[in-house]
Design a protein around this motif. Structure first.
Motif, PDB file in Angstrom:
ATOM      1  N   PRO A 185      -1.581   2.825  13.275  1.00  0.00           N
ATOM      2  CA  PRO A 185      -2.400   1.711  13.820  1.00  0.00           C
ATOM      3  C   PRO A 185      -3.842   1.761  13.318  1.00  0.00           C
ATOM      4  CG  PRO A 185      -1.242   2.898  15.564  1.00  0.00           C
ATOM      5  CD  PRO A 185      -1.066   3.709  14.314  1.00  0.00           C
ATOM      6  N   HIS A 235       2.891  -4.133   8.643  1.00  0.00           N
ATOM      7  CA  HIS A 235       2.793  -4.521  10.047  1.00  0.00           C
ATOM      8  C   HIS A 235       3.476  -3.456  10.881  1.00  0.00           C
ATOM      9  CE1 HIS A 235       3.558  -6.920  13.704  1.00  0.00           C
ATOM     10  NE2 HIS A 235       2.514  -7.615  13.310  1.00  0.00           N
ATOM     11  N   MET A 236       3.032  -3.326  12.110  1.00  0.00           N
ATOM     12  CA  MET A 236       3.604  -2.289  12.987  1.00  0.00           C
ATOM     13  C   MET A 236       5.125  -2.430  13.086  1.00  0.00           C
ATOM     14  SD  MET A 236       1.192  -0.299  13.821  1.00  0.00           S
ATOM     15  CE  MET A 236       2.055   0.683  15.036  1.00  0.00           C
ATOM     16  N   GLU A 262      -1.721   0.212   9.068  1.00  0.00           N
ATOM     17  CA  GLU A 262      -1.449  -1.217   9.275  1.00  0.00           C
ATOM     18  C   GLU A 262      -2.409  -2.040   8.423  1.00  0.00           C
ATOM     19  OE1 GLU A 262      -1.960  -2.452  13.307  1.00  0.00           O
ATOM     20  OE2 GLU A 262      -0.617  -4.185  13.085  1.00  0.00           O
ATOM     21  N   ILE A 296       4.022   3.420  10.361  1.00  0.00           N
ATOM     22  CA  ILE A 296       2.824   2.596  10.262  1.00  0.00           C
ATOM     23  C   ILE A 296       1.774   3.158  11.214  1.00  0.00           C
ATOM     24  CG2 ILE A 296       1.886   0.258  10.353  1.00  0.00           C
ATOM     25  CD1 ILE A 296       4.190   0.620   8.349  1.00  0.00           C
TER      26      ILE A 296
END
Lengths: 117, 117
Positions: free
Chosen positions: A117, A82-83, A15, A115
């Protein structure tokens, strides 16, 4: 005949880092090129489309793609992942640019974007 | 932009039976397209349906197996006949319409997830 090759079946990025999804195409004519996204258990959504105007195409959600005729490429990029970007992405080509209403699309095999984190 | 609905959204069917999938568009369109997405695979065009004429099938797809109706400019059906487990897929319809940018783009329905036992 038209075809499209997505060079990576699976891409993982952290991310906040850049995303690069690669696509090469083959087309007898001046092609239309697309990127579609498919979120799990949801329908296909058009991210962006190239139709022989500007070679750098901006799409939704911060994605963009650059048409490079010399390299027959149409790679999809995003500066910061982005997630919510986790999904399947399809590169698509169509030869029927001038025949509105009859654009026969040829899909690539897809790239699954994960993605971290 | 066109809004497309499909019925049913999913179904589980027995081998040897047939299922008819409906596709409804909220505006009149000339061409409608039917795609198949096998598990973990990309989309493959089955046929193109033009109102008032026979559908045009892609290589590997035949009318006896996938009969298509197109009775008007907003509706189409695809029947999957004499089903086998290999027919388990997501079936999607799509139409060409003007997008928000004023350029033609292809819109997809949410798909029908078919499982054949």
């Amino acid at each position: 005949a038209q075809s499209v090759t997505q060079l990576d079946s699976h891409v993982s990025v952290s991310e906040g880092t850049p995303v690069l999804l690669r696509c090469n195409y083959s087309s007898s004519y001046s092609p239309s090129l697309f990127w579609y996204v498919q979120h799990p258990n949801k329908g296909l959504q058009l991210l962006l489309k190239y139709t022989s105007a500007a070679t750098l195409v901006k799409g939704i959600n911060g994605f963009e793609a650059e048409f490079k005729k010399s390299e027959t490429s149409f790679h999809l990029t995003k500066p910061s992942a982005h997630m919510s970007d986790a999904a399947e992405y399809f590169c698509v080509v169509s030869d029927n640019l001038l025949n509105f209403g009859n654009e026969k699309l040829t899909f690539g095999t897809g790239t699954r974007l994960t993605i971290i984190p | 932009s066109a809004v497309i609905s499909q019925k049913p959204s999913r179904d589980i069917c027995q081998r040897g039976t047939s299922l008819t999938i409906q596709c409804q568009v909220d505006s009149q369109v000339t061409m409608m397209f039917w795609y198949r997405q096998q598990p973990g695979q990309s989309l493959t065009l089955i046929a193109t349906a033009n109102q008032g004429s026979e559908a045009t099938y892609e290589s590997g797809f035949v009318i006896d197996k996938f009969p298509i109706s197109r009775p008007n400019l907003t509706f189409s059906t695809l029947t999957v006949s004499n089903m086998s487990p290999e027919d388990s897929s997501i079936y999607l319809c799509s139409v060409e319409d003007l997008g928000a940018s004023g350029i033609g783009e292809q819109f997809f329905g949410p798909g029908t997830r078919l499982t054949v036992l």
